[in-house]
Design a protein around this motif. Structure first.
Motif, PDB file in Angstrom:
ATOM      1  N   ALA A   1       1.263  11.854   6.529  1.00  0.00           N
ATOM      2  CA  ALA A   1       0.476  10.712   6.041  1.00  0.00           C
ATOM      3  C   ALA A   1       1.087   9.387   6.480  1.00  0.00           C
ATOM      4  O   ALA A   1       0.372   8.412   6.693  1.00  0.00           O
ATOM      5  CB  ALA A   1       0.367  10.768   4.522  1.00  0.00           C
ATOM      6  N   PHE A   2       2.384   9.338   6.633  1.00  0.00           N
ATOM      7  CA  PHE A   2       3.027   8.080   7.044  1.00  0.00           C
ATOM      8  C   PHE A   2       3.256   8.009   8.555  1.00  0.00           C
ATOM      9  O   PHE A   2       4.035   7.178   9.036  1.00  0.00           O
ATOM     10  CB  PHE A   2       4.310   7.835   6.249  1.00  0.00           C
ATOM     11  CG  PHE A   2       4.005   7.313   4.871  1.00  0.00           C
ATOM     12  CD1 PHE A   2       3.853   5.956   4.645  1.00  0.00           C
ATOM     13  CD2 PHE A   2       3.789   8.197   3.823  1.00  0.00           C
ATOM     14  CE1 PHE A   2       3.513   5.473   3.388  1.00  0.00           C
ATOM     15  CE2 PHE A   2       3.452   7.724   2.567  1.00  0.00           C
ATOM     16  CZ  PHE A   2       3.311   6.363   2.344  1.00  0.00           C
TER      17      PHE A   2
ATOM     18  N   GLY B   1       0.788  -1.233   0.000  1.00  0.00           N
ATOM     19  CA  GLY B   1       0.000   0.000   0.000  1.00  0.00           C
ATOM     20  C   GLY B   1       0.819   1.281   0.000  1.00  0.00           C
ATOM     21  O   GLY B   1       0.271   2.367  -0.179  1.00  0.00           O
ATOM     22  N   VAL B   2       2.132   1.167   0.174  1.00  0.00           N
ATOM     23  CA  VAL B   2       2.942   2.366   0.383  1.00  0.00           C
ATOM     24  C   VAL B   2       2.874   3.328  -0.809  1.00  0.00           C
ATOM     25  O   VAL B   2       2.675   4.532  -0.639  1.00  0.00           O
ATOM     26  CB  VAL B   2       4.410   1.977   0.696  1.00  0.00           C
ATOM     27  CG1 VAL B   2       5.307   3.200   0.708  1.00  0.00           C
ATOM     28  CG2 VAL B   2       4.489   1.271   2.037  1.00  0.00           C
TER      29      VAL B   2
ATOM     30  N   ASP C   1      -0.478   5.137  -0.922  1.00  0.00           N
ATOM     31  CA  ASP C   1      -0.597   6.146   0.146  1.00  0.00           C
ATOM     32  C   ASP C   1       0.255   7.380  -0.170  1.00  0.00           C
ATOM     33  O   ASP C   1      -0.139   8.509   0.117  1.00  0.00           O
ATOM     34  CB  ASP C   1      -0.146   5.560   1.494  1.00  0.00           C
ATOM     35  CG  ASP C   1      -1.112   4.482   1.988  1.00  0.00           C
ATOM     36  OD1 ASP C   1      -2.227   4.398   1.436  1.00  0.00           O
ATOM     37  OD2 ASP C   1      -0.734   3.727   2.905  1.00  0.00           O
TER      38      ASP C   1
ATOM     39  N   SER D   1      -1.547   9.380  -2.805  1.00  0.00           N
ATOM     40  CA  SER D   1      -2.758   9.996  -2.229  1.00  0.00           C
ATOM     41  C   SER D   1      -2.370  11.233  -1.422  1.00  0.00           C
ATOM     42  O   SER D   1      -3.028  12.272  -1.510  1.00  0.00           O
ATOM     43  CB  SER D   1      -3.485   9.033  -1.287  1.00  0.00           C
ATOM     44  OG  SER D   1      -3.874   7.895  -1.979  1.00  0.00           O
ATOM     45  N   ALA D   2      -1.301  11.107  -0.631  1.00  0.00           N
ATOM     46  CA  ALA D   2      -0.877  12.241   0.201  1.00  0.00           C
ATOM     47  C   ALA D   2      -0.532  13.439  -0.684  1.00  0.00           C
ATOM     48  O   ALA D   2      -0.894  14.579  -0.378  1.00  0.00           O
ATOM     49  CB  ALA D   2       0.329  11.852   1.052  1.00  0.00           C
TER      50      ALA D   2
ATOM     51  N   ASP E   1      -3.810  14.858  -2.190  1.00  0.00           N
ATOM     52  CA  ASP E   1      -4.580  15.606  -1.176  1.00  0.00           C
ATOM     53  C   ASP E   1      -3.966  16.986  -0.946  1.00  0.00           C
ATOM     54  O   ASP E   1      -4.665  17.937  -0.620  1.00  0.00           O
ATOM     55  CB  ASP E   1      -4.607  14.843   0.157  1.00  0.00           C
ATOM     56  CG  ASP E   1      -5.451  13.571   0.052  1.00  0.00           C
ATOM     57  OD1 ASP E   1      -6.164  13.431  -0.965  1.00  0.00           O
ATOM     58  OD2 ASP E   1      -5.364  12.717   0.965  1.00  0.00           O
TER      59      ASP E   1
END
Ligand code: ADP
Ligand code: ASP
Ligand code: MG
Length: 430
Positions: A412-413, A367-368, A371, A374-375, A378
């Motif tokens: 985000a992480f 998923g990294v 994500d 997405s970050a 956003d």
């Protein structure tokens, strides 16, 4: 008796007060029963100022003379530091890179160390002196000319000397408390890393975390020299960079092994530019011709992307990134070979930035990547180029978007710290 190699960066010796503070710190290491070799950088932003000065005299100064000029910066700080140590009642001797036995190839401005013969340093410390060595410089084996190791090269001098002297540890003293999950100048909530593997540190350094130089980490990994990155302004434990996790003492549990983080951190880099070769015939051999031209000019590139060719014209565009400092040379080399390669025009863009996420956990966590993108979306950040390795994802964006993008990815992480541990003690960040 142990032998420690310590390296003090420019921000730690920015003025006379800094030099005196560092001298005290070196003397303390000696009083703790060690032989001490201290590698020192030029004071503050001296190197940048010398480069500016050279460019005012000549826009493209000769490499040999530029090296001669830049090595003067480290000579100033090494001599002053030796004086400050003597003032404290201890014996110290300063040495240029060449006197310290740092032998390099003959590529001016970014020479590679090929051997270190530290006979004079060994004799000096065996006689009870503290040896001060000018970082970032050496002497070419072939031409016997003075060379420099590339910006930030004092880190490499320190590790190379530590390896040659079989030192117990190489301490890199700087203006922050260690390696953080992001540049503390950009992310105030960055967290200090207790231990990081050579592999993750190599990727962070290669992606622009200038707290340690890539070549220095490469050298340390090859010779298995543990590095301790810490602040010369505080007494805190810093970050250990080594092959094996360190064991930490905690109040509650006694000793505990520091675990490898899934994600080590976010790096950014605004020192690169993008070159686009426009209107290249979409046929085998074209990319080879472009990158042969760049290689023959002795330039290293970072990312590469080829656009989909337009069916109507059979032409495509090829973009690549490289250090801004090499931009002029790349454009000149391509222009010179325009007929041989066959392209319409060149575009040069130095308003780009690169953001990279680094961590060994990426290998096993599907998923990294999602994500990460997405970050960025956003945060409204547009992506221009993408590249990946097993443990890194990098994107190129507009330079203006970099700080916001780094903070967004860091949050985000889950890397944000609750406390305000990211202190910047000095330096101008230049
Ligand atoms: P020195 O003069 O000691 O060599 P540098 O300026 O080369 O210092 O490197 C230290 C700087 O590196 C810090 O002030 C910080 O802004 C920057 N930096 C970038 N990424 C990181 C990171 N992940 N952790 C710590 N510092 C970082
Ligand atoms: N003084 C050199 C530079 O500014 C080398 C170093 O600081 O490591 O790049
Ligand atoms: Mg540095």
């Amino acid at each position: 008796m142990g032998l420690v190699v310590q390296k003090y960066g420019g921000s730690s010796v920015a003025d006379a007060e800094g030099i005196k503070r560092v001298a005290k710190r070196i003397v303390e290491a000696k009083q703790n029963g060690n032989q001490v070799v201290a590698v020192v950088s030029a004071m503050g932003d001296t190197t940048d100022e010398l480069i500016d000065l050279a460019e005012q005299v000549s826009p493209m100064p000769a490499g040999r003379e530029l090296d001669m000029l830049l090595t003067a910066g480290e000579r100033i700080s090494m001599a002053l530091l030796a004086m400050a140590i003597k003032k404290l009642g201890h014996e110290a001797q300063s040495f240029t890179g060449s006197q310290a036995g740092v032998i390099t190839d003959s590529v001016h401005n970014k020479a590679r160390i090929i051997d270190v013969t530290p006979g004079r340093i060994k004799t000096s410390v065996d006689e009870g002196n503290i040896a001060i060595v000018a970082g970032f410089q050496g002497v070419s084996q072939d031409t016997k000319d003075i060379t420099t190791l590339g910006r930030g090269g004092s880190d490499t001098t320190a590790v190379a000397l530590a390896a040659a002297l079989d030192a117990d540890v190489c301490e890199i003293y700087t203006d922050v408390d260690g390696v953080f999950t992001a540049d503390p100048r950009v992310v105030t909530k960055a967290r200090k890393i207790d231990w990081i593997s050579f592999e993750d540190m190599l990727e962070l350094a290669a992606s622009g975390s200038k707290v340690l130089l890539h070549r220095c980490v490469e050298y340390a990994r090859r010779y298995n020299i543990p590095i301790h990155v810490r602040s010369s302004f505080s007494g805190l434990q810093g970050t250990w960079v080594s092959s094996e996790p360190v064991v930490q003492k905690t109040q509650q549990q006694g000793e505990k092994q520091v675990e490898q983080a899934l994600i080590s951190g976010v790096a950014h880099d605004t020192s690169e530019a993008k070159v686009t070769v426009v209107g290249v015939p979409d046929k085998p051999g074209e990319a080879a011709a472009i990158f042969r031209t760049i290689a023959d000019a002795e330039l290293n590139i970072d990312m590469v992307v080829q656009n989909v060719s337009a069916a109507s014209t059979g032409l495509t565009d090829i973009s690549f990134t490289l250090p801004k400092t090499d931009g002029r040379k790349a454009i000149d080399a391509l222009e010179k070979n325009r007929a041989g390669i066959g392209f319409d025009s060149l575009r040069y863009d130095d308003q780009i930035g690169k953001i990279s996420l680094v961590g060994a956990g990426m290998k096993t966590n599907p998923g990294v990547t999602a994500d990460f993108f997405s970050a960025l979306s956003d945060a409204g950040v547009n992506i221009e180029l993408i590249s990946t390795s097993e443990i890194r994802i990098s994107v190129v964006t507009r330079a203006d978007d970099v700080p916001e993008a780094v903070r967004a990815v860091h949050s985000a992480f889950g890397l944000d710290s609750d406390s305000d541990e990211a202190v910047v003690y000095g330096g101008t960040g230049r």
